[in-house]
Design a protein around this motif. Sequence first.
Motif, PDB file in Angstrom:
ATOM      1  N   ASN A  96      -3.150 -20.064 -24.549  1.00 47.36           N
ATOM      2  CA  ASN A  96      -3.648 -20.347 -23.206  1.00 47.36           C
ATOM      3  C   ASN A  96      -2.755 -21.334 -22.471  1.00 47.36           C
ATOM      4  O   ASN A  96      -2.556 -21.236 -21.258  1.00 47.36           O
ATOM      5  N   LEU A  99       0.220 -19.266 -21.282  1.00 51.65           N
ATOM      6  CA  LEU A  99      -0.148 -18.400 -20.168  1.00 51.65           C
ATOM      7  C   LEU A  99      -0.281 -19.191 -18.875  1.00 51.65           C
ATOM      8  O   LEU A  99       0.120 -18.731 -17.802  1.00 51.65           O
ATOM      9  N   LEU A 108      -1.382 -12.529 -13.059  1.00 53.19           N
ATOM     10  CA  LEU A 108      -2.211 -13.183 -14.075  1.00 53.19           C
ATOM     11  C   LEU A 108      -3.178 -12.239 -14.765  1.00 53.19           C
ATOM     12  O   LEU A 108      -3.209 -12.150 -15.985  1.00 53.19           O
ATOM     13  N   THR A 112      -2.551 -10.955 -18.586  1.00 50.05           N
ATOM     14  CA  THR A 112      -3.501 -11.542 -19.533  1.00 50.05           C
ATOM     15  C   THR A 112      -4.208 -10.459 -20.330  1.00 50.05           C
ATOM     16  O   THR A 112      -4.422 -10.595 -21.539  1.00 50.05           O
ATOM     17  N   SER A 263      -9.788  -6.885 -16.852  1.00 48.21           N
ATOM     18  CA  SER A 263      -9.158  -8.022 -16.173  1.00 48.21           C
ATOM     19  C   SER A 263      -8.513  -7.633 -14.850  1.00 48.21           C
ATOM     20  O   SER A 263      -8.691  -8.329 -13.840  1.00 48.21           O
ATOM     21  N   ILE A 328     -11.482 -16.349 -19.868  1.00 45.28           N
ATOM     22  CA  ILE A 328     -10.613 -16.752 -18.764  1.00 45.28           C
ATOM     23  C   ILE A 328     -11.209 -17.899 -17.958  1.00 45.28           C
ATOM     24  O   ILE A 328     -10.521 -18.544 -17.165  1.00 45.28           O
TER      25      ILE A 328
END
Length: 432
Positions: A96, A99, A108, A112, A263, A328
């Motif tokens: 994380n 990212l 993003l 992800t 996502s 998230i």
Amino acid sequence: MANVNEAPLELADQQSSSPFIKVRYIQVVLLFFMLGISFSIRICLSVAIVAMTSNSTSSNPDVPIPLAAKCAGANGVMVLRVIQGLFQGFLLPCMNGVLGRWLPPTELSYLTSIVFSGYQVGAIASTVITGYFSASHWGWPAAFYLFAALGFVWCIFWAFLSAETPATHPSITKEERKYIEHSLGQQDDHLIGKKSIPWSAILKSVPYWAIIIAAIGESWSTTFLSAELPSYLSYAIGLDIQESSLFSAAPVVGALIGCLCYSPIAGYAIKKGYITTINSRRFFQGFSMFSVSIGFLLLPYIVDRTIIAVVLIGSTTAGAAVIGGHIINHLDLSPRYAAILSGISNGIGQLIAIFAPILVHFIVTDQTDARLWGYTFVLSAIVGISTTIFFIWFCSGERQWWDEVDKKRYEASTETPLPEYGKTNPAFSGET
């Protein structure tokens, strides 16, 4: 200072003189394989345990026992598994953190989802390959050796191709570095540093506790499925080890497809204003865990193998939506401390999830008794539903005040306001 214009930055990135693939995409691929290999190592025991306890599953009844099992028996195996778990606990928070430093806001959601799909790919590979090896002349130890070797190979690529931030990567182009740093508002990070972590504020944060509770429910469900489903299918339903491994792997294919869809859908809906960030997190968390819990309630009462496969595939496909929920949500609350937050929540979730297989051990005294297995499925459903309700009620989609404590201290001490684009991170605010 005026806000950075994103269009020239994006154009500069696209017109980079480098002929090679973008460095940020290499980070995504590395993290994808990291999750895939680590999850394969984690769950291969769940399939192999059937072969480990019965020589009749393999075409070779004289499978040599690995060193730890030979010298220390079951206790040696358990100690090594504990050590593996302790070290794997660092992976999610570190991921994380990476990212949050590498992915521009426009990329993003999709990137992800690619990274987290490594879980499903690892699960599919592990269940199918472990089932094949366990039934073959090589025997179940070969699966452990294979995944361990892949882990060593990954470490070599990670050592040479990775970096914590774009600023520290030795071969990134100036255009790509500038594009990432400006789109994420990272230009002023070197001025502020990380002087202190607001532990008191974090621990008093109700929205963060909502994430922790949600992580407990998700970890419990995942651990229960990965650890106990092969045994349930083998002993209570009567599948052989290869059939059991295929039944365990088939639902994960659906989860993989769902993972790659949820996502981007969530990111697009937030960007277009169709749904707020907090309601998006609520919807995907609820859709995920309620679906899985309904599957748990149905499975003990189904004996038809086709219907079992349908229920497993349906519930696990929906279950992948959890990526758009509490997972998230760490980045919503605190992009600066996302690694720390995810480390704590994942650690607590995994620690409590240990009790899932332990309770199965005490409740299912006869593994061929579907009625006893039913109690464990109902218990897992209760855990999933209750923790999800807590998250939906208390979660937040807003960046928390304590995430910017150091920036406010810096401005107060220097009497110099930081650039506007350094005060908020558009990648985590739903604005692109």
